[in-house]
Design a protein around this motif. Sequence first.
Motif, PDB file in Angstrom:
ATOM      1  N   GLU A 319      80.600  39.570 -37.062  1.00  0.00           N
ATOM      2  CA  GLU A 319      80.742  40.299 -35.807  1.00  0.00           C
ATOM      3  C   GLU A 319      79.387  40.591 -35.159  1.00  0.00           C
ATOM      4  N   VAL A 320      78.321  39.978 -35.660  1.00  0.00           N
ATOM      5  CA  VAL A 320      76.971  40.251 -35.162  1.00  0.00           C
ATOM      6  C   VAL A 320      76.506  39.062 -34.345  1.00  0.00           C
ATOM      7  N   ASP A 321      76.088  39.315 -33.106  1.00  0.00           N
ATOM      8  CA  ASP A 321      75.506  38.274 -32.256  1.00  0.00           C
ATOM      9  C   ASP A 321      74.058  38.050 -32.656  1.00  0.00           C
ATOM     10  N   LEU A 322      73.742  36.781 -33.013  1.00  0.00           N
ATOM     11  CA  LEU A 322      72.399  36.468 -33.496  1.00  0.00           C
ATOM     12  C   LEU A 322      71.450  36.105 -32.357  1.00  0.00           C
ATOM     13  N   THR A 323      71.841  35.132 -31.539  1.00  0.00           N
ATOM     14  CA  THR A 323      70.955  34.665 -30.476  1.00  0.00           C
ATOM     15  C   THR A 323      71.754  33.796 -29.504  1.00  0.00           C
ATOM     16  N   LYS A 324      71.070  33.206 -28.531  1.00  0.00           N
ATOM     17  CA  LYS A 324      71.672  32.296 -27.567  1.00  0.00           C
ATOM     18  C   LYS A 324      71.192  30.868 -27.844  1.00  0.00           C
ATOM     19  N   ALA A 325      72.047  29.887 -27.524  1.00  0.00           N
ATOM     20  CA  ALA A 325      71.708  28.476 -27.753  1.00  0.00           C
ATOM     21  C   ALA A 325      72.341  27.626 -26.652  1.00  0.00           C
ATOM     22  N   VAL A 326      71.864  26.364 -26.516  1.00  0.00           N
ATOM     23  CA  VAL A 326      72.368  25.405 -25.525  1.00  0.00           C
ATOM     24  C   VAL A 326      73.094  24.298 -26.274  1.00  0.00           C
ATOM     25  N   MET A 327      74.292  23.948 -25.801  1.00  0.00           N
ATOM     26  CA  MET A 327      75.084  22.925 -26.472  1.00  0.00           C
ATOM     27  C   MET A 327      74.593  21.527 -26.118  1.00  0.00           C
TER      28      MET A 327
END
Length: 362
Positions: A319-327
């Motif tokens: 349930e923890v958001d780690l980071t953002k990424a691009v697909m």
Amino acid sequence: MAEPDAKNAGLSEDWAAMLEAEAGVDDQDRVLNQDEIDSLFGFDASAAVSAELSGVRALINSALVSYERLPMLEIAFDRLVRLATTTLRNFTSDNVEVSLDSITSVRFGDYLNSIPLPAILSVIKAEEWDNFGLLTVDSSLIYSMIDVLLGGRRGSSVIRIEGRPYTTIEMALARRMIEHILDDMHKAFEPLGHVTFKLDRMETNPRFATISRPGNAAILVELRIDMDDRGGKIEILLPYATIEPIREQLLQMYMGEKFGRDPIWEGHLATEIYAADTEISAVLHELELPLSKVLSLQSGDTIMFDMTPSDPVTLRCGEVDLTKAVMGHIGKNVSVRVTRPLNPPRVTMAAFEAMEEKADGK
């Protein structure tokens, strides 16, 4: 005349029998006298102040002077005894023995009223704790110290002079001795926490040395100082409010009881954590729909996401958001490329330490 005498004799016997019957009733419902009432409630006008309390008064006072045992405080003052012995031997160039008589809990007002005068009351300030304490030197120790420092005869008994104020020389020598003891107190409490004891002022009237409310509880430490056949007592009084900042350390049975760490165990735990497997999810988009619409979904229905191919996705662990990424994709596999550092953790070491203290308290 004989007949009236017989009649009076009969009346006397009847009165005597009536009085005996009334006396029997009084024995059953007897009223306590003043001495018995004083004994029941613990008041005795002829007893001294130092006499032990009894009765209801003892029950009331026992709750007011009860205190919790502080093991590390006793160890700190044992250390003060050793340090003060060496310091006073160097200060007087004489054979000085310092011993710890007792550590008790008293009410501040009772102690202030029990100080035998004349005496020097030193108001000391614990700077880091931002509070005060009292250090009392009795007259016999002051006169004995002056005799030793100024070359007085050995074996002479100390004469206690009533009603005479201390001279400038006596006050100056007593100040030097008190400053040495305060420096030793700083060294004695150093393992528990950094604190500096400073001499705030010296008083000879107890009313000018009031540092706490009369009903507040305090720790009273009595030190006995012997120089051959002379000597006296030093009393150190620390209110509970003064030692409150280091109360948790004073409750320990030995140093490092709750604050020690095991570096070997920590290193092993870190290695196992780094080698552990975890599952990470790439969340494209989240959309809230009414429950009625979700239940009416059928094959071939389309749900529109407000996303473009270049928008970042969220990498999530549990349930923890780690980071953002691009697909993207590599060959036939879908891939993500991390575009920014990980989010800072919401749980810090302070939270773990608080949980440990809570568990120890239970």
